[in-house]
Write a protein that holds these residues in place. Sequence first.
Motif, PDB file in Angstrom:
ATOM      1  N   GLU A  75       0.818  -1.217   0.000  1.00 58.84           N
ATOM      2  CA  GLU A  75       0.000   0.000   0.000  1.00 58.84           C
ATOM      3  C   GLU A  75       0.853   1.269   0.000  1.00 58.84           C
ATOM      4  O   GLU A  75       0.440   2.294  -0.547  1.00 58.84           O
ATOM      5  CB  GLU A  75      -0.921  -0.008   1.228  1.00 58.84           C
ATOM      6  N   LYS A  76       2.048   1.210   0.581  1.00 61.96           N
ATOM      7  CA  LYS A  76       2.907   2.387   0.648  1.00 61.96           C
ATOM      8  C   LYS A  76       3.294   2.882  -0.743  1.00 61.96           C
ATOM      9  O   LYS A  76       3.467   4.088  -0.952  1.00 61.96           O
ATOM     10  CB  LYS A  76       4.154   2.050   1.457  1.00 61.96           C
ATOM     11  N   HIS A  77       3.449   1.970  -1.677  1.00 61.02           N
ATOM     12  CA  HIS A  77       3.921   2.333  -3.010  1.00 61.02           C
ATOM     13  C   HIS A  77       2.864   2.163  -4.090  1.00 61.02           C
ATOM     14  O   HIS A  77       2.947   2.811  -5.133  1.00 61.02           O
ATOM     15  CB  HIS A  77       5.135   1.485  -3.373  1.00 61.02           C
ATOM     16  N   LEU A  78       1.898   1.291  -3.853  1.00 60.24           N
ATOM     17  CA  LEU A  78       0.859   1.024  -4.845  1.00 60.24           C
ATOM     18  C   LEU A  78      -0.484   0.962  -4.117  1.00 60.24           C
ATOM     19  O   LEU A  78      -0.993  -0.117  -3.810  1.00 60.24           O
ATOM     20  CB  LEU A  78       1.154  -0.301  -5.563  1.00 60.24           C
ATOM     21  N   PRO A  79      -1.058   2.108  -3.807  1.00 54.51           N
ATOM     22  CA  PRO A  79      -2.276   2.137  -2.989  1.00 54.51           C
ATOM     23  C   PRO A  79      -3.513   1.691  -3.759  1.00 54.51           C
ATOM     24  O   PRO A  79      -3.550   1.719  -4.987  1.00 54.51           O
ATOM     25  CB  PRO A  79      -2.380   3.610  -2.583  1.00 54.51           C
ATOM     26  N   GLY A  80      -4.505   1.257  -2.974  1.00 54.05           N
ATOM     27  CA  GLY A  80      -5.821   1.007  -3.524  1.00 54.05           C
ATOM     28  C   GLY A  80      -6.035  -0.340  -4.178  1.00 54.05           C
ATOM     29  O   GLY A  80      -7.034  -0.536  -4.871  1.00 54.05           O
ATOM     30  N   GLY A 105      -3.094  -4.420  -0.078  1.00 54.36           N
ATOM     31  CA  GLY A 105      -1.941  -3.612   0.289  1.00 54.36           C
ATOM     32  C   GLY A 105      -1.315  -3.923   1.623  1.00 54.36           C
ATOM     33  O   GLY A 105      -0.216  -3.443   1.910  1.00 54.36           O
ATOM     34  N   GLU A 106      -1.972  -4.721   2.467  1.00 53.79           N
ATOM     35  CA  GLU A 106      -1.368  -5.037   3.762  1.00 53.79           C
ATOM     36  C   GLU A 106      -0.209  -6.028   3.618  1.00 53.79           C
ATOM     37  O   GLU A 106       0.655  -6.113   4.488  1.00 53.79           O
ATOM     38  CB  GLU A 106      -2.424  -5.617   4.705  1.00 53.79           C
ATOM     39  N   ALA A 107      -0.174  -6.777   2.530  1.00 53.03           N
ATOM     40  CA  ALA A 107       0.937  -7.699   2.293  1.00 53.03           C
ATOM     41  C   ALA A 107       2.206  -6.900   2.013  1.00 53.03           C
ATOM     42  O   ALA A 107       2.178  -5.886   1.321  1.00 53.03           O
ATOM     43  CB  ALA A 107       0.629  -8.607   1.108  1.00 53.03           C
ATOM     44  N   THR A 108       3.323  -7.361   2.555  1.00 49.49           N
ATOM     45  CA  THR A 108       4.582  -6.680   2.299  1.00 49.49           C
ATOM     46  C   THR A 108       5.137  -7.127   0.948  1.00 49.49           C
ATOM     47  O   THR A 108       4.738  -8.150   0.383  1.00 49.49           O
ATOM     48  CB  THR A 108       5.616  -6.974   3.388  1.00 49.49           C
ATOM     49  N   ILE A 109       6.110  -6.381   0.466  1.00 45.89           N
ATOM     50  CA  ILE A 109       6.739  -6.728  -0.805  1.00 45.89           C
ATOM     51  C   ILE A 109       7.452  -8.068  -0.687  1.00 45.89           C
ATOM     52  O   ILE A 109       7.388  -8.903  -1.590  1.00 45.89           O
ATOM     53  CB  ILE A 109       7.689  -5.603  -1.232  1.00 45.89           C
ATOM     54  N   ALA A 110       8.127  -8.307   0.440  1.00 40.95           N
ATOM     55  CA  ALA A 110       8.788  -9.595   0.649  1.00 40.95           C
ATOM     56  C   ALA A 110       7.780 -10.739   0.646  1.00 40.95           C
ATOM     57  O   ALA A 110       8.043 -11.815   0.094  1.00 40.95           O
ATOM     58  CB  ALA A 110       9.571  -9.580   1.955  1.00 40.95           C
ATOM     59  N   ALA A 115      -7.776  -4.506 -15.811  1.00 40.79           N
ATOM     60  CA  ALA A 115      -7.323  -3.757 -14.637  1.00 40.79           C
ATOM     61  C   ALA A 115      -6.916  -4.716 -13.525  1.00 40.79           C
ATOM     62  O   ALA A 115      -7.265  -5.900 -13.535  1.00 40.79           O
ATOM     63  CB  ALA A 115      -8.435  -2.829 -14.151  1.00 40.79           C
ATOM     64  N   LEU A 116      -6.176  -4.191 -12.526  1.00 41.48           N
ATOM     65  CA  LEU A 116      -5.765  -5.013 -11.397  1.00 41.48           C
ATOM     66  C   LEU A 116      -6.964  -5.575 -10.647  1.00 41.48           C
ATOM     67  O   LEU A 116      -6.905  -6.691 -10.110  1.00 41.48           O
ATOM     68  CB  LEU A 116      -4.889  -4.196 -10.447  1.00 41.48           C
ATOM     69  N   THR A 117      -8.041  -4.832 -10.592  1.00 40.30           N
ATOM     70  CA  THR A 117      -9.230  -5.332  -9.887  1.00 40.30           C
ATOM     71  C   THR A 117      -9.779  -6.593 -10.550  1.00 40.30           C
ATOM     72  O   THR A 117     -10.351  -7.449  -9.881  1.00 40.30           O
ATOM     73  CB  THR A 117     -10.320  -4.251  -9.863  1.00 40.30           C
ATOM     74  N   ASP A 118      -9.592  -6.722 -11.870  1.00 44.27           N
ATOM     75  CA  ASP A 118     -10.040  -7.930 -12.564  1.00 44.27           C
ATOM     76  C   ASP A 118      -9.121  -9.111 -12.287  1.00 44.27           C
ATOM     77  O   ASP A 118      -9.524 -10.263 -12.409  1.00 44.27           O
ATOM     78  CB  ASP A 118     -10.097  -7.670 -14.072  1.00 44.27           C
ATOM     79  N   GLY A 132       4.644  -6.723 -10.624  1.00 45.06           N
ATOM     80  CA  GLY A 132       4.880  -6.085 -11.913  1.00 45.06           C
ATOM     81  C   GLY A 132       4.288  -4.693 -11.966  1.00 45.06           C
ATOM     82  O   GLY A 132       4.911  -3.753 -12.496  1.00 45.06           O
ATOM     83  N   ALA A 133       3.081  -4.533 -11.398  1.00 44.53           N
ATOM     84  CA  ALA A 133       2.464  -3.210 -11.336  1.00 44.53           C
ATOM     85  C   ALA A 133       3.274  -2.267 -10.456  1.00 44.53           C
ATOM     86  O   ALA A 133       3.370  -1.070 -10.733  1.00 44.53           O
ATOM     87  CB  ALA A 133       1.031  -3.337 -10.816  1.00 44.53           C
ATOM     88  N   LEU A 134       3.871  -2.802  -9.394  1.00 47.19           N
ATOM     89  CA  LEU A 134       4.730  -2.006  -8.520  1.00 47.19           C
ATOM     90  C   LEU A 134       5.940  -1.486  -9.299  1.00 47.19           C
ATOM     91  O   LEU A 134       6.311  -0.309  -9.178  1.00 47.19           O
ATOM     92  CB  LEU A 134       5.184  -2.865  -7.341  1.00 47.19           C
ATOM     93  N   VAL A 135       6.567  -2.350 -10.093  1.00 47.86           N
ATOM     94  CA  VAL A 135       7.701  -1.935 -10.919  1.00 47.86           C
ATOM     95  C   VAL A 135       7.280  -0.815 -11.865  1.00 47.86           C
ATOM     96  O   VAL A 135       8.000   0.188 -12.028  1.00 47.86           O
ATOM     97  CB  VAL A 135       8.255  -3.147 -11.704  1.00 47.86           C
TER      98      VAL A 135
END
Length: 461
Positions: free
Chosen positions: A92-97, A101-106, A134-137, A163-166
Amino acid sequence: MTTSQEDLLPATRRALLHRIAVAQAEGRAPSLVAAVVRDGRAVWHGSRTSVDGHAPDENVQYRIGSITKTFTAVLVMRLRDEGVLDLGDPLEKHLPGTGAGEATIAELLAHTGGLAAEAPGPWWERTPSSLRPALTDVLGEQPLLHSAGRRFHYSNPGYTLLGALVEELRGASWEEVLRREVLEPLGLHRTSAHPQAPHAGGWAVHPWADVMLPEPAEDLGRMAPAGQLWSTTGDLARFAAFLVQGDDRVLSAESLREMRTPAAPPEAADVAAGYTYCLGLEIRRSGERLLVGHTGSLPGFLACLTFSVEDDVAAVVLANCTSGPLLSALGADLVRIVAEAEPRIPEPWRPLKDIDPSVLELAGQWYWGTQAFVLRLTADGFLSLGPLAGGGRRSRFRACGEGTWTGLEGYYAGEQLRAVRRPDGSLSHLDLGSFVFTRQPYDEGAPVPGGVDPEGWRGIG
């Protein structure tokens, strides 16, 4: 990639060819191609049957499925190494919504983010990406099936999020970032998001008849970071060498060691199978050998990249069938054949060029309580501490300055080893994460926690 068939003994080459021939025939694969890597370069290439009327060589593309995830993980680790993100950051810190988002990148890298294994809706590998714009799909209304961080649950949507984070942090498409930051520097010119001739077609082989059905080759769209790539045994041989040795233009050897470190709590069945997941890489136990790498599959294709760091041997196997030969077992056998027939010749021992006398003074036997340990100075500049005999905690330590060292693996990873000296400068003891190591068992001259009985050692009267 050109290979010299003289790099392996004739008997080894024949054993490798025999193994892939058996796998192709028994697994009923339309075609199968393989390569072996040793000392950082391809030393053998083999294939069975044909693609477009020709035996497939190291330049024929196959779809590699989830090996794509390892490429995506490399991109994420690059962002970490640049200080753009921390692996402990929640998504969530980098890719909100996203709703996940509660899962960490690791956790996303290790498949412990709690997400579903697949996207909702039709079978995403065989349907147009226009169904998931979209990501929601990709995630659906309830993306989390488990509490984040609690269990390993393989998730393709998790790598879609990475991938969306990148893309979010680089300001460019995943495909463009991958090409610029990984494929081009490593010379992987035959690895691409879409097939480039010459390439194999994907087939489904009927389970009860020797007939085939062509599989669709769908563009995965948003799901691309989880499994889109096409590649060759030549390119994957180069990629395997990179995963072992590192390349500072892309990712350091230290960061790749981190990627190869188990990061997910294994399920009971995985423990029995000797399987665990790291950060974009899998570890499989094959006999006494630990193999690192990744497998991949999409309708019409199977893929495996696997390597033994200890043996410095890697294998790549690609086939164009939906099911058939078990490529993880085949890859393990190719590594084993080379490692056992032509074992690695160790580097010659050479003494250190110079040594600080105060460090040399640390070498030798120490006691943790009554257990004997040995501390050695190694030619690579590390300290190595382990039990004098039998099993127990052991680790290498890297110098940090001012008489301190940091543990690199095992129980002592990240822990500080400190040489404690008396006011006159003489060596008193070692402090390792609060444990006191002394030159004699419970040395009364050292500050052993709890003290040492003043009457000393005794027998039974």
